[in-house]
Design a protein around this motif. Structure first.
Motif, PDB file in Angstrom:
ATOM      1  N   UNK A   1     -35.739  10.822  97.190  1.00  0.00           N
ATOM      2  CA  UNK A   1     -35.954   9.298  96.659  1.00  0.00           C
ATOM      3  C   UNK A   1     -36.607   9.496  95.314  1.00  0.00           C
ATOM      4  N   UNK A   2     -36.023   9.026  94.163  1.00  0.00           N
ATOM      5  CA  UNK A   2     -36.611   9.095  93.029  1.00  0.00           C
ATOM      6  C   UNK A   2     -37.753   7.840  93.048  1.00  0.00           C
ATOM      7  N   UNK A   3     -38.775   8.417  92.540  1.00  0.00           N
ATOM      8  CA  UNK A   3     -40.002   7.267  92.548  1.00  0.00           C
ATOM      9  C   UNK A   3     -40.628   7.065  90.882  1.00  0.00           C
ATOM     10  N   UNK A   4     -39.859   7.623  90.245  1.00  0.00           N
ATOM     11  CA  UNK A   4     -40.238   7.040  88.508  1.00  0.00           C
ATOM     12  C   UNK A   4     -39.892   5.516  88.500  1.00  0.00           C
ATOM     13  N   UNK A   5     -40.000   5.138  87.256  1.00  0.00           N
ATOM     14  CA  UNK A   5     -39.771   3.561  87.079  1.00  0.00           C
ATOM     15  C   UNK A   5     -38.453   3.211  86.882  1.00  0.00           C
ATOM     16  N   UNK A   6     -37.744   3.984  87.115  1.00  0.00           N
ATOM     17  CA  UNK A   6     -36.139   3.753  86.988  1.00  0.00           C
ATOM     18  C   UNK A   6     -35.841   3.203  88.388  1.00  0.00           C
ATOM     19  N   UNK A   7     -36.643   3.369  89.380  1.00  0.00           N
ATOM     20  CA  UNK A   7     -36.750   2.786  90.784  1.00  0.00           C
ATOM     21  C   UNK A   7     -37.277   1.377  90.576  1.00  0.00           C
ATOM     22  N   UNK A   8     -36.471   0.297  90.801  1.00  0.00           N
ATOM     23  CA  UNK A   8     -36.858  -1.144  90.788  1.00  0.00           C
ATOM     24  C   UNK A   8     -38.016  -1.422  91.602  1.00  0.00           C
TER      25      UNK A   8
END
Length: 366
Positions: A160-167
């Motif tokens: 699961x990507x947790x950069x700020x591209x994650x809403x």
């Protein structure tokens, strides 16, 4: 021994405190380290610099659990990831995201993979990611290259990507705007903050708008963002292939939230501006010496920007022309110990003297 009400209140974290404004349900497993509730500090000396009876407040996000604002978004991102059955997290990072992701992954009992640009991460932040047990991969490239790799790995559904591209990250970060309004009783007139990947200016604007919709405030602030001159894609309106600045946390040439940040600036009638590395270091030193707040260089972009608005007719805003008694909030995003390298260079000049009063007096100029 049972916890007291005050003890439980202290450890609530932003999800429990602002649950009604966040996309969580009774079945969401809350992964928290007690983030949020950071101080909004009235700064008399900064206010004096602006003049016109204006009041300047610093929102000190460096006192979050891992020392940066990233924890607000990470508690949301990781809690929602756990709700969906995630087994591992992944992020690209200039430092603060890796520290936060690794800490919250450890709290949740899952693994964390960090992709970062080799040789471009501040010592304190890299140390944190190692301490929390993340798997760290350094690549030959910059942050934008790292995020590209993360996006590709995220497509495989192993992480699961947790950069700020994650809403979910943006949803958690907007709680900082809620806290500002809760303390001031209304939104400020201006809100200044550093801009790197641009998620934070996006989140604050979303938070202010949401509170206004719920009639928790009666106005909206002008959002004024500051990028480092060598890493200013939004200001120059073009991708920066090789961004360079000593403020490593905002050394980003192609922000993930570029479009959203531009919308926040336009809708709020705000602005984007730049500050030099020299101005950033001067502001970092000034804030520590005059207000007792020690921040990392990237955070100091907001303070350098405030000074530019006070001292330059070419600034995005000239604070000599704003209404009297305006309220200005500056977000500082990370603790100074996150990136001690610029200060360590000066510490090397410290030379010992003999252990007697005569030599000590001579050394201090008496």
């Amino acid at each position: 021994m049972r916890s007291t009400t005050s003890e439980l209140q202290q450890s609530r974290g932003v999800i429990e405190h602002y649950r009604e404004y966040l996309p969580v349900s009774a079945s969401t497993p809350i992964v928290s380290l007690g983030e949020g509730n950071t101080p909004l500090i009235y700064c008399a000396q900064l206010s004096k610099r602006v003049g016109r009876d204006c009041k300047v407040f610093v929102k000190n996000e460096g006192v979050n659990p891992t020392g940066s604002f990233k924890d607000r978004g990470m508690t949301m991102a990781v809690s929602k990831a756990m709700e969906r059955g995630a087994k591992a997290l992944i992020c690209a990072s200039t430092g603060n995201t890796s520290a936060s992701a690794a800490a919250y992954a450890a709290r949740a009992g899952i693994s964390c993979l960090v992709i970062l640009p080799a040789g471009k991460i501040a010592t304190g932040k890299l140390l944190q990611a190692f301490a929390y047990g993340a798997k760290i991969i350094a690549i030959d490239g910059n942050f934008d290259d790292a995020l590209r790799v993360v996006r590709e790995l995220g497509e495989g559904h192993e992480f699961v990507i947790v950069n700020s591209i994650n809403p979910d990250r943006i949803a958690g970060q907007k709680t900082a705007a809620f806290e500002v309004v809760d303390i001031l009783g209304n939104a400020p007139d201006f809100h200044l903050l550093p801009v790197g990947n641009a998620g934070n200016i996006t989140a604050y604007w979303e938070g202010y708008r949401e509170y206004e919709r719920h009639q928790r405030s009666t106005r909206l602030p002008a959002m004024v963002g500051f990028q480092a001159a060598g890493a200013a894609p939004i200001f120059y309106n073009r991708t920066i292939e090789k961004p360079e600045t000593l403020a490593s946390a905002i050394r980003i040439g192609n922000p993930a939230s570029w479009k959203q940040a531009c919308a926040a600036i336009a809708e709020s009638r705000g602005a984007i501006d730049i500050v030099s590395d020299a101005e950033i270091l001067a502001a970092q030193s000034w804030l520590a010496k005059h207000e007792g707040i020690f921040i990392e260089p990237a955070s100091a972009a907001a303070i350098a920007g405030l000074f530019k608005c006070c001292d330059s007719d070419e600034a995005a805003y000239s604070f000599q022309k704003i209404p009297e008694a305006s309220r200005i909030v500056c977000t500082v995003t990370g603790h100074g110990l996150k990136n001690p390298d610029p200060i360590l260079a000066r510490m090397k000049e410290l030379k010992p003297v003999a252990a007697n009063v005569k030599d000590v007096r001579r050394a201090i100029g008496l």
